[in-house]
Design a protein around this motif. Structure first.
Motif, PDB file in Angstrom:
ATOM      1  N   VAL A 357       0.853  -1.190   0.000  1.00  0.00           N
ATOM      2  CA  VAL A 357       0.000   0.000   0.000  1.00  0.00           C
ATOM      3  C   VAL A 357       0.892   1.244   0.000  1.00  0.00           C
ATOM      4  N   GLU A 358       0.737   2.071  -1.055  1.00  0.00           N
ATOM      5  CA  GLU A 358       1.568   3.257  -1.204  1.00  0.00           C
ATOM      6  C   GLU A 358       0.821   4.540  -0.876  1.00  0.00           C
ATOM      7  N   SER A 359      -0.498   4.512  -1.073  1.00  0.00           N
ATOM      8  CA  SER A 359      -1.271   5.712  -0.816  1.00  0.00           C
ATOM      9  C   SER A 359      -2.712   5.335  -0.505  1.00  0.00           C
ATOM     10  N   PHE A 360      -3.452   6.324  -0.098  1.00  0.00           N
ATOM     11  CA  PHE A 360      -4.875   6.109   0.127  1.00  0.00           C
ATOM     12  C   PHE A 360      -5.601   6.150  -1.213  1.00  0.00           C
ATOM     13  N   PRO A 361      -6.830   5.668  -1.262  1.00  0.00           N
ATOM     14  CA  PRO A 361      -7.501   5.500  -2.545  1.00  0.00           C
ATOM     15  C   PRO A 361      -7.683   6.805  -3.304  1.00  0.00           C
ATOM     16  N   ALA A 362      -7.795   6.639  -4.620  1.00  0.00           N
ATOM     17  CA  ALA A 362      -8.082   7.749  -5.532  1.00  0.00           C
ATOM     18  C   ALA A 362      -7.118   8.904  -5.334  1.00  0.00           C
ATOM     19  N   GLY A 363      -5.826   8.562  -5.382  1.00  0.00           N
ATOM     20  CA  GLY A 363      -4.821   9.603  -5.272  1.00  0.00           C
ATOM     21  C   GLY A 363      -4.782  10.266  -3.926  1.00  0.00           C
ATOM     22  N   ALA A 364      -4.903   9.444  -2.890  1.00  0.00           N
ATOM     23  CA  ALA A 364      -4.803   9.904  -1.496  1.00  0.00           C
ATOM     24  C   ALA A 364      -6.035  10.659  -1.023  1.00  0.00           C
ATOM     25  N   GLU A 365      -7.179  10.466  -1.705  1.00  0.00           N
ATOM     26  CA  GLU A 365      -8.407  11.136  -1.281  1.00  0.00           C
ATOM     27  C   GLU A 365      -9.277  10.182  -0.472  1.00  0.00           C
ATOM     28  N   LEU A 366      -9.029  10.073   0.807  1.00  0.00           N
ATOM     29  CA  LEU A 366      -9.841   9.261   1.717  1.00  0.00           C
ATOM     30  C   LEU A 366     -10.894  10.164   2.344  1.00  0.00           C
ATOM     31  N   ASN A 367     -12.100  10.065   1.831  1.00  0.00           N
ATOM     32  CA  ASN A 367     -13.183  10.928   2.296  1.00  0.00           C
ATOM     33  C   ASN A 367     -14.104  10.100   3.183  1.00  0.00           C
ATOM     34  N   ALA A 368     -13.956  10.238   4.490  1.00  0.00           N
ATOM     35  CA  ALA A 368     -14.764   9.470   5.444  1.00  0.00           C
ATOM     36  C   ALA A 368     -15.185  10.424   6.556  1.00  0.00           C
ATOM     37  N   PRO A 369     -16.316  11.082   6.430  1.00  0.00           N
ATOM     38  CA  PRO A 369     -16.695  12.147   7.367  1.00  0.00           C
ATOM     39  C   PRO A 369     -16.927  11.689   8.797  1.00  0.00           C
ATOM     40  N   ASP A 370     -17.243  10.383   9.028  1.00  0.00           N
ATOM     41  CA  ASP A 370     -17.505   9.898  10.384  1.00  0.00           C
ATOM     42  C   ASP A 370     -16.308   9.192  11.013  1.00  0.00           C
ATOM     43  N   LEU A 371     -15.200   9.063  10.286  1.00  0.00           N
ATOM     44  CA  LEU A 371     -14.026   8.343  10.798  1.00  0.00           C
ATOM     45  C   LEU A 371     -13.445   9.085  11.999  1.00  0.00           C
ATOM     46  N   ASN A 372     -13.331   8.377  13.140  1.00  0.00           N
ATOM     47  CA  ASN A 372     -12.769   9.018  14.336  1.00  0.00           C
ATOM     48  C   ASN A 372     -11.464   8.388  14.801  1.00  0.00           C
TER      49      ASN A 372
END
Length: 439
Positions: A357-372
């Motif tokens: 794993v080199e990066s987060f998905p979609a070019g490092a766009e991890l969109n998770a508004p509820d992630l704590n």
């Protein structure tokens, strides 16, 4: 003549036989092998019986001999008499709810063990039964008669290494929990396990562990419809069964919500009903597919799966998923993408020992508004964290980054405003640039 023969027998036995009567309990000697109880036995009297370390036989002279004995005294007696072979004690102990039967070492005649166990189980209304280190190759016949132990709701079979087959536990109408560990003689689990009716109507939790010889589990040809084999089974766990190579489980497990397995035993279709999926040391698992439908998972744990490469090509759809753990997946390159749409409820994400794993998905766009909570460990090729973290992860409170030597920078724009816990360890490049963290 009768009295003469009796006196002669008593002389020849030299204290090995004793009849317990009112007032003579203090006369019991250490070398007594066979004891008959003629009077009512109290817990206090039983203290003298426990001194007889060589006791082989304990029998009542009448059905009321043990009426005044507490359940605690019964447990102490059964667990303390290591040489006991014949016991007639529980026939009238109908209120006894739990019995643990354990052997500390090999016995001279395993058939004695079967007889003692049968005697213990007869006439009871047990709820919980634990059998440990049982020495015979077969379990007692009472397991073939559901009326004998029909009230049992929980059974634990452990370290019964000589047993070659499981009893027909499917016949037990009230059984809800079954735990089986280290039955090293069992090679196959087949229709005999389910009994003549072919189903376990009440079973809710089933666990197999450390079955060193187990190779096959076959539930086909059990004589009932697929969904009726385990209609109420909620939890299924199989662990440390290294030789298990053939598994034919029912495809329809209507109540299953938690699965812990060493390999993908169920089809992706069956995953739609699961709330918790725990897969560990699964050598052949390559991906998790949703088959075009939303999964009902609330937690997903994937560990030690060297061939695992993707979550449905990066598009795992599980709207109720709140916890995702991925550990020890050497070939995994992508994490699930489009998280606000496919994983809108995700609150906890752990990525551990995934070197590709080199990066987060979609070019490092991890969109998770509820992630704590976000934990990243031992990901040697991961170079950067989520971009725009303060905007895309607004609920993040806890961030752990450990042993990621190639990670260089924190995201532009700084960290989320709600973050109250940060741990960075063994991240050489990242620590060198700590002046750019924008904390």
């Amino acid at each position: 003549m009768h009295d003469l023969i009796h006196d002669l027998a008593q002389y020849m036995s030299r204290g090995h036989y004793f009849t317990l009567e009112d007032g003579n309990s203090k006369q019991i000697t250490m070398k007594v092998h066979h004891l008959v109880v003629a009077s009512h036995v109290s817990d206090k009297t039983m203290d003298f019986v426990l001194r007889t370390t060589q006791l082989r036989t304990l029998l009542p002279s009448s059905s009321s001999s043990f009426d005044y004995l507490s359940n605690e005294a019964v447990h102490q007696l059964v667990s303390g008499m290591k040489l006991l072979r014949v016991l007639s004690l529980l026939a009238n102990k109908k209120k006894l709810e739990e019995l643990t039967f354990s052997w500390s070492r090999d016995t001279e005649d395993p058939e004695d063990d079967k007889g003692v166990l049968e005697e213990l189980l007869s006439g009871t209304e047990l709820k919980r039964l634990n059998i440990i280190r049982y020495r015979d190759m077969e379990f007692p016949n009472c397991f073939q008669n559901p009326n004998t132990i029909s009230s049992i709701v929980s059974i634990k079979l452990e370290r019964c290494r000589h047993c070659r087959s499981l009893p027909a536990l499917g016949k037990l109408p009230s059984l809800k929990t079954l735990y089986i560990k280290q039955l090293d003689g069992v090679v196959t689990v087949s229709k005999e396990f389910y009994g003549t009716n072919g189903k376990s109507a009440s079973l809710e939790s089933l666990s197999f562990s450390s079955m060193s010889a187990w190779k096959e589990w076959n539930s086909t040809w059990v004589g009932v419809k697929d969904g009726e084999v385990f209609p109420k089974l909620r939890e299924l766990c199989i662990s440390d069964c290294d030789r298990l190579i053939t598994v034919h489980l029912p495809q329809n497990l209507p109540s299953l919500t938690k699965l812990i397995i060493p390999s993908p035993l169920l089809t992706s279709t069956a995953l739609h009903r699961l709330q918790n999926f725990h897969s560990s040391a699964c050598g052949n698992l390559k991906d998790i597919k949703d088959a075009g439908k939303s999964l009902s998972l609330s937690s997903l744990f994937i560990k030690g799966c060297p061939k695992f490469i993707s979550f449905n090509e990066g598009r795992l759809r599980a709207p109720n998923l709140n916890s995702l753990t991925v550990e020890g997946c050497e070939k995994l390159t992508k994490l699930p993408g489009q998280m606000p749409y496919l994983l809108p409820s995700l609150k906890k994400l752990l990525i551990i020992n995934c070197p590709q794993v080199e990066s987060f998905p979609a070019g490092a766009e991890l969109n998770a508004p509820d992630l704590n909570s976000l934990t990243v460990e031992y990901c040697k090729n991961l170079k950067k964290l989520q971009g725009r973290m303060h905007d895309l992860l607004p609920s993040l409170e806890r961030l752990w980054i450990l042993d990621c030597p190639n990670m260089e920078l924190f995201p532009e724009g700084g960290l989320p405003s709600k973050l109250n816990g940060l741990l960075v360890s063994n991240c050489t490049s990242l620590i060198k640039n700590r002046n750019d963290w924008n904390l």
